[in-house]
Design an enzyme around this catalytic site. Sequence first.
Site, PDB file in Angstrom:
ATOM      1  N   SER A 133      -2.916   0.875  -2.760  1.00  0.00           N
ATOM      2  CA  SER A 133      -1.508   0.835  -2.334  1.00  0.00           C
ATOM      3  C   SER A 133      -0.516   1.522  -3.245  1.00  0.00           C
ATOM      4  O   SER A 133       0.640   1.701  -2.857  1.00  0.00           O
ATOM      5  CB  SER A 133      -1.063  -0.601  -2.132  1.00  0.00           C
ATOM      6  OG  SER A 133      -1.431  -1.013  -0.859  1.00  0.00           O
ATOM      7  N   SER A 156       0.321   0.211   0.789  1.00  0.00           N
ATOM      8  CA  SER A 156       1.409  -0.621   1.247  1.00  0.00           C
ATOM      9  C   SER A 156       2.727  -0.374   0.493  1.00  0.00           C
ATOM     10  O   SER A 156       3.783  -0.771   0.967  1.00  0.00           O
ATOM     11  CB  SER A 156       1.036  -2.088   1.108  1.00  0.00           C
ATOM     12  OG  SER A 156       0.792  -2.396  -0.249  1.00  0.00           O
ATOM     13  N   LYS A 191       8.640  -2.983  -5.870  1.00  0.00           N
ATOM     14  CA  LYS A 191       8.136  -3.415  -4.558  1.00  0.00           C
ATOM     15  C   LYS A 191       8.505  -4.877  -4.346  1.00  0.00           C
ATOM     16  O   LYS A 191       8.452  -5.666  -5.292  1.00  0.00           O
ATOM     17  CB  LYS A 191       6.613  -3.210  -4.593  1.00  0.00           C
ATOM     18  CG  LYS A 191       5.853  -3.498  -3.315  1.00  0.00           C
ATOM     19  CD  LYS A 191       4.381  -3.135  -3.547  1.00  0.00           C
ATOM     20  CE  LYS A 191       3.487  -3.359  -2.367  1.00  0.00           C
ATOM     21  NZ  LYS A 191       2.092  -2.945  -2.609  1.00  0.00           N
TER      22      LYS A 191
HETATM   23  N1  GLN Z   1      -4.748  -0.294   2.345  1.00  0.00           N
HETATM   24  C1  GLN Z   1      -5.449  -1.343   1.696  1.00  0.00           C
HETATM   25  C2  GLN Z   1      -5.354  -2.608   2.518  1.00  0.00           C
HETATM   26  O1  GLN Z   1      -4.791  -2.566   3.561  1.00  0.00           O
HETATM   27  C3  GLN Z   1      -4.938  -1.570   0.312  1.00  0.00           C
HETATM   28  C4  GLN Z   1      -3.706  -2.380   0.242  1.00  0.00           C
HETATM   29  C5  GLN Z   1      -3.215  -2.589  -1.159  1.00  0.00           C
HETATM   30  O2  GLN Z   1      -3.680  -1.950  -2.104  1.00  0.00           O
HETATM   31  N2  GLN Z   1      -2.316  -3.532  -1.314  1.00  0.00           N
HETATM   32  O3  GLN Z   1      -5.841  -3.619   2.141  1.00  0.00           O
END
Ligand code: GLN
Length: 487
Positions: free
Chosen positions: A176, A152, A77
């Site tokens: 994420s 994400s 990532k």
């Molecule tokens: N969907 C969650 C957020 O928007 C988790 C994001 C993540 O784990 N980086 O914060």
Amino acid sequence: MYRKSALELRDLFLEKKISAVEITNYFLKRIAKFDKDLNCFINVLSKRALNRAKELDEKLKNNQPIGKLASVPLVIKDNMNIKDEITTCGSKFLTNYKAVFNSTLVELLEGEGAIILGKTNLDEFAMGTSCENSSFFPTKNPWDLSCVPGGSSGGSAAAVAARLIPISFGSDTGGSIRQPAAFCSIIGYKPTYGRVSRYGLVAFGSSFDQIGPMANSIDDIALIMEVIGRHCNKDSTSLDLPKESYLDNKKVSFENIKVGVPQNFLKDLKPGIRQNFDNSLKILKDLGAKIIDIDLDILKYSIAVYYILATAEASTNLARFDGIRYGKRSKNAKTLKEIYELSRDEGFGAEVKRRIMLGTYVLSAGYHDAYYKKAQKVRTLIIQAFEKAFSVCDFVAMPTTPSSCFKIGAIANPIEMYLQDLFTVSANLAGLPAISLPSGFDSNNMPLAFQLSAPALQDVKIIQHANIFEKAIKSNKIPPLFDKEHL
Ligand code: GLN
């Protein structure tokens, strides 16, 4: 070759049946052919990867030791540093930011002979659940190109699902890794907080962030954990634990294992999700597990607590992007104050701004006690509720997501998007290891997933048991559009 696991590719390489250059070229070509449809990649590192592959071929020729990941191709990532390569974090702010050091993750992977082929798309600074918050482009779901891949770590998930690569890496602050893994029908693992070094990962919520692997094969997840689950003295929250074997699971079974299900918390599951979840529980039961009801009603507060604490931490972490030290500096700025204000205004997208404002607000003098401090107290209650649950069961089971993947553009309301994280944030709030496993498809043929979490530090136990579940459910289907050679 795209059907092979990383372990299989490694063994073919070590048996000299295929060279590292051949493996690398194969996957680079697959990426070139299919990523046009998917947009998984922010940066493909062809030259770097091929140079490395040549080095590995040379080493093998000279009988030099290579390592556990000899010639394993993988992608990471784009919020983790590779020295001298750009780390964008999916943000216009960092479009030109060249990393000056390697993340520990990269050091460990390359130290064991892995080849990094590229950096994948994400919601800006990992803030999001659909990959639509990337400043560059949305990634598409290989199962249906009109749907989101989740987020994400959406680029990492879609790339593995479409077999553009056998292994990818994500970061998981509130789901994420697991949520995009669920939407794309791959395996996503969030280790215990502190198990994998965060050094060189751009921080979002430092008390939540954890790096982890995404793959199609649970053996590959185990292989990777043997390499990256290591103490690192450059991350003050890294745990110093004895080495354990993730791959060895011969004596493991679900006999005498109790799986706790928070039935009351899950009472409003959508019918399709409920049916699939019950089916997964039945598989565990057939494997010998005992399913018991546990009380985790407090998790109804988990979204509120997470979005107070994670935004508070994000607002302080992102203060370093001041227009001076990293990345963007506004060309329109004339004073120091304007450098800060205009660089941030021009560089950050809407969701990142929203979170900085929310986080600054909950930390502000007048509201600190009402929001931040209160949320910290509820976080402690959530940790205690899990401790109590784990005094009577070995694992907690939940679906990974409240629905299957949705159409690009379908969720415009931020709060509605936040609610997608209902079943994932609790593992981060309590620092627990948690895994998302493909568990079948809904009536529209979209992937669904089953999630297990375990007490902190029980990474080996959860992966060994996930291995049994995974082999029983046999759900390694390939998205039809990508189940073909690229040539
Ligand atoms: N969907 C969650 C957020 O928007 C988790 C994001 C993540 O784990 N980086 O914060």
